[in-house]
Motif scaffolding. Structure first.
Motif, PDB file in Angstrom:
ATOM      1  N   PRO A   1       0.877   5.090   3.537  1.00 13.27           N
ATOM      2  CA  PRO A   1       0.304   3.751   3.400  1.00 13.27           C
ATOM      3  C   PRO A   1      -1.154   3.863   2.969  1.00 13.27           C
ATOM      4  CG  PRO A   1       0.255   4.377   5.700  1.00 13.27           C
ATOM      5  CD  PRO A   1       0.877   5.533   4.944  1.00 13.27           C
ATOM      6  N   THR A   2      -1.601   2.934   2.147  1.00 19.68           N
ATOM      7  CA  THR A   2      -2.996   2.987   1.729  1.00 19.68           C
ATOM      8  C   THR A   2      -3.550   1.573   1.586  1.00 19.68           C
ATOM      9  OG1 THR A   2      -4.533   4.011   0.140  1.00 19.68           O
ATOM     10  CG2 THR A   2      -2.518   3.034  -0.772  1.00 19.68           C
ATOM     11  N   PHE A   3      -4.840   1.424   1.887  1.00 22.22           N
ATOM     12  CA  PHE A   3      -5.501   0.116   1.813  1.00 22.22           C
ATOM     13  C   PHE A   3      -6.872   0.311   1.171  1.00 22.22           C
ATOM     14  CE2 PHE A   3      -7.841  -3.292   4.473  1.00 22.22           C
ATOM     15  CZ  PHE A   3      -7.735  -4.222   3.455  1.00 22.22           C
ATOM     16  N   ASN A   4      -6.914   0.134  -0.155  1.00 22.30           N
ATOM     17  CA  ASN A   4      -8.164   0.258  -0.910  1.00 22.30           C
ATOM     18  C   ASN A   4      -8.909   1.545  -0.565  1.00 22.30           C
ATOM     19  OD1 ASN A   4      -7.634  -2.170  -2.177  1.00 22.30           O
ATOM     20  ND2 ASN A   4      -8.853  -3.376  -0.751  1.00 22.30           N
ATOM     21  N   ASN A   5      -8.197   2.649  -0.664  1.00 21.22           N
ATOM     22  CA  ASN A   5      -8.741   3.962  -0.318  1.00 21.22           C
ATOM     23  C   ASN A   5      -8.438   4.944  -1.447  1.00 21.22           C
ATOM     24  OD1 ASN A   5     -10.261   5.228   1.707  1.00 21.22           O
ATOM     25  ND2 ASN A   5      -8.458   6.198   2.605  1.00 21.22           N
ATOM     26  N   PHE A   6      -8.665   4.482  -2.671  1.00 18.36           N
ATOM     27  CA  PHE A   6      -8.168   5.144  -3.876  1.00 18.36           C
ATOM     28  C   PHE A   6      -8.579   6.610  -3.989  1.00 18.36           C
ATOM     29  CE2 PHE A   6      -9.098   6.043  -8.490  1.00 18.36           C
ATOM     30  CZ  PHE A   6      -7.791   6.362  -8.824  1.00 18.36           C
ATOM     31  N   LYS A   7      -9.859   6.917  -3.768  1.00 20.42           N
ATOM     32  CA  LYS A   7     -10.339   8.289  -3.970  1.00 20.42           C
ATOM     33  C   LYS A   7      -9.646   9.267  -3.019  1.00 20.42           C
ATOM     34  CE  LYS A   7     -14.699   7.175  -3.520  1.00 20.42           C
ATOM     35  NZ  LYS A   7     -16.179   7.327  -3.434  1.00 20.42           N
ATOM     36  N   TYR A   8      -9.467   8.836  -1.782  1.00 21.49           N
ATOM     37  CA  TYR A   8      -8.808   9.712  -0.805  1.00 21.49           C
ATOM     38  C   TYR A   8      -7.316   9.837  -1.103  1.00 21.49           C
ATOM     39  CZ  TYR A   8     -13.085   9.675   1.928  1.00 21.49           C
ATOM     40  OH  TYR A   8     -14.385   9.837   2.336  1.00 21.49           O
ATOM     41  N   LEU A   9      -6.692   8.746  -1.465  1.00 18.78           N
ATOM     42  CA  LEU A   9      -5.270   8.792  -1.817  1.00 18.78           C
ATOM     43  C   LEU A   9      -5.029   9.754  -2.970  1.00 18.78           C
ATOM     44  CD1 LEU A   9      -2.345   7.618  -1.584  1.00 18.78           C
ATOM     45  CD2 LEU A   9      -3.051   5.940  -3.322  1.00 18.78           C
ATOM     46  N   LYS A  10      -5.874   9.683  -3.980  1.00 15.96           N
ATOM     47  CA  LYS A  10      -5.720  10.558  -5.143  1.00 15.96           C
ATOM     48  C   LYS A  10      -5.863  12.024  -4.741  1.00 15.96           C
ATOM     49  CE  LYS A  10      -7.354  11.110  -9.913  1.00 15.96           C
ATOM     50  NZ  LYS A  10      -8.330  10.633 -10.935  1.00 15.96           N
ATOM     51  N   LEU A  11      -6.837  12.330  -3.879  1.00 11.93           N
ATOM     52  CA  LEU A  11      -7.018  13.701  -3.401  1.00 11.93           C
ATOM     53  C   LEU A  11      -5.798  14.159  -2.603  1.00 11.93           C
ATOM     54  CD1 LEU A  11      -8.927  16.181  -3.032  1.00 11.93           C
ATOM     55  CD2 LEU A  11      -9.706  15.095  -0.908  1.00 11.93           C
ATOM     56  N   CYS A  12      -5.281  13.279  -1.760  1.00  9.60           N
ATOM     57  CA  CYS A  12      -4.105  13.597  -0.953  1.00  9.60           C
ATOM     58  C   CYS A  12      -2.915  13.942  -1.851  1.00  9.60           C
ATOM     59  CB  CYS A  12      -3.763  12.422  -0.039  1.00  9.60           C
ATOM     60  SG  CYS A  12      -2.284  12.671   0.969  1.00  9.60           S
ATOM     61  N   ILE A  13      -2.648  13.088  -2.823  1.00 10.71           N
ATOM     62  CA  ILE A  13      -1.527  13.313  -3.737  1.00 10.71           C
ATOM     63  C   ILE A  13      -1.723  14.593  -4.528  1.00 10.71           C
ATOM     64  CG2 ILE A  13      -0.375  12.438  -5.813  1.00 10.71           C
ATOM     65  CD1 ILE A  13      -0.868   9.612  -4.704  1.00 10.71           C
ATOM     66  N   ASN A  14      -2.930  14.821  -5.024  1.00  9.34           N
ATOM     67  CA  ASN A  14      -3.205  16.041  -5.789  1.00  9.34           C
ATOM     68  C   ASN A  14      -2.965  17.297  -4.956  1.00  9.34           C
ATOM     69  OD1 ASN A  14      -3.850  14.630  -8.094  1.00  9.34           O
ATOM     70  ND2 ASN A  14      -6.062  14.699  -7.760  1.00  9.34           N
ATOM     71  N   SER A  15      -3.305  17.222  -3.661  1.00 13.06           N
ATOM     72  CA  SER A  15      -3.104  18.390  -2.798  1.00 13.06           C
ATOM     73  C   SER A  15      -1.619  18.657  -2.581  1.00 13.06           C
ATOM     74  CB  SER A  15      -3.816  18.199  -1.453  1.00 13.06           C
ATOM     75  OG  SER A  15      -3.143  17.274  -0.610  1.00 13.06           O
ATOM     76  N   ILE A  16      -0.828  17.605  -2.481  1.00 10.98           N
ATOM     77  CA  ILE A  16       0.625  17.771  -2.323  1.00 10.98           C
ATOM     78  C   ILE A  16       1.218  18.389  -3.583  1.00 10.98           C
ATOM     79  CG2 ILE A  16       2.821  16.555  -2.058  1.00 10.98           C
ATOM     80  CD1 ILE A  16       1.294  14.480  -0.358  1.00 10.98           C
TER      81      ILE A  16
END
Length: 233
Positions: A1-16
């Motif tokens: 789940p994400t709520f206007n947290n784009f930079k962290y979400l992108k880092l999370c996905i990239n790490s996966i």
């Protein structure tokens, strides 16, 4: 789940994507997404669900879970960085167990707390990825029973059996222990944190920066629901 947290979400996905042994089905629930999150998710063809306002962690995960097609569901925060071979160690543990009645979780590395206190930055602006990757293997906790922390893995069958997260715990506090209790009532006895399944966690980035989110009294909801405290004193 994400709520206007784009930079962290992108880092999370990239790490996966970068640190997994196999390709995984990544599913995102976008709450509002006015910071570019929704455009990013659509532009990269990620499976996703969407609400034009924040509907809370529990409802978000329940919505996203309906799109899953694999045997297992892994729930993660959007401000987590997955360390290399995390999925290898999960698969290894599943093979050892030989059954599906489990709740397996990771070991959190955090700058100020967590299972392992090791500072690689408390925000994405000062995150030292190189320091983390050079040290994550040598900083250890231990395999531990009794875990209820994200990221966690269960079978899709078990997720559906307990109906996912209980939405009376929105926006989210207390939802993890409640989920564990529901699993316990269905016969699950393995609640295990895996030392080698490591993530770096920046620590509640969404709730820290979005002061408009009103925290729920999950402890009271849990007490009324089960007649016991959410904590042991």
């Amino acid at each position: 789940p994400t709520f206007n947290n784009f930079k962290y979400l992108k880092l999370c996905i990239n790490s996966i994507v970068k640190n997994s042994n196999v390709n995984h089905e990544i599913i995102i629930h976008v709450n509002e997404g006015s910071d570019g999150t929704l455009d990013f998710v659509k532009g990269n063809n990620f499976k996703h669900t969407f609400s034009n306002k924040n509907i809370g962690l529990c409802s978000s995960i329940n919505a996203a879970s309906k799109l899953t097609t694999s045997k297992y569901i892994l729930y993660s925060h959007d401000d987590m960085y997955f360390c290399p071979e995390w999925d290898h160690y999960l698969n290894k543990e599943i093979d050892i167990l030989g059954h599906d009645n489990f709740y397996l979780s990771g070991t959190m590395i955090e700058p100020n707390s967590g299972h392992i206190k090791f500072n690689c930055g408390d925000s994405i602006e000062n995150f030292d990825e190189k320091k983390l990757l050079n040290n994550y293997k040598s900083i250890n906790y231990y395999d531990h029973q009794g875990s209820h922390f994200a990221p966690h893995l269960v079978t899709k069958n078990m997720w559906n059996k307990v109906n996912g997260f209980s939405e009376e715990f929105n926006p989210g506090i207390g939802s993890d222990p409640d989920f564990n209790m529901k699993l316990w009532k269905c016969g699950v006895r393995v609640f295990k944190g895996i030392n080698n399944f490591k993530v770096y966690h920046f620590g509640s980035q969404t709730t820290r920066k979005n002061q408009v989110i009103k925290k729920n009294r999950g402890d009271i909801t849990f007490l009324k629901k089960y007649g016991i405290s959410i904590k042991l004193d």
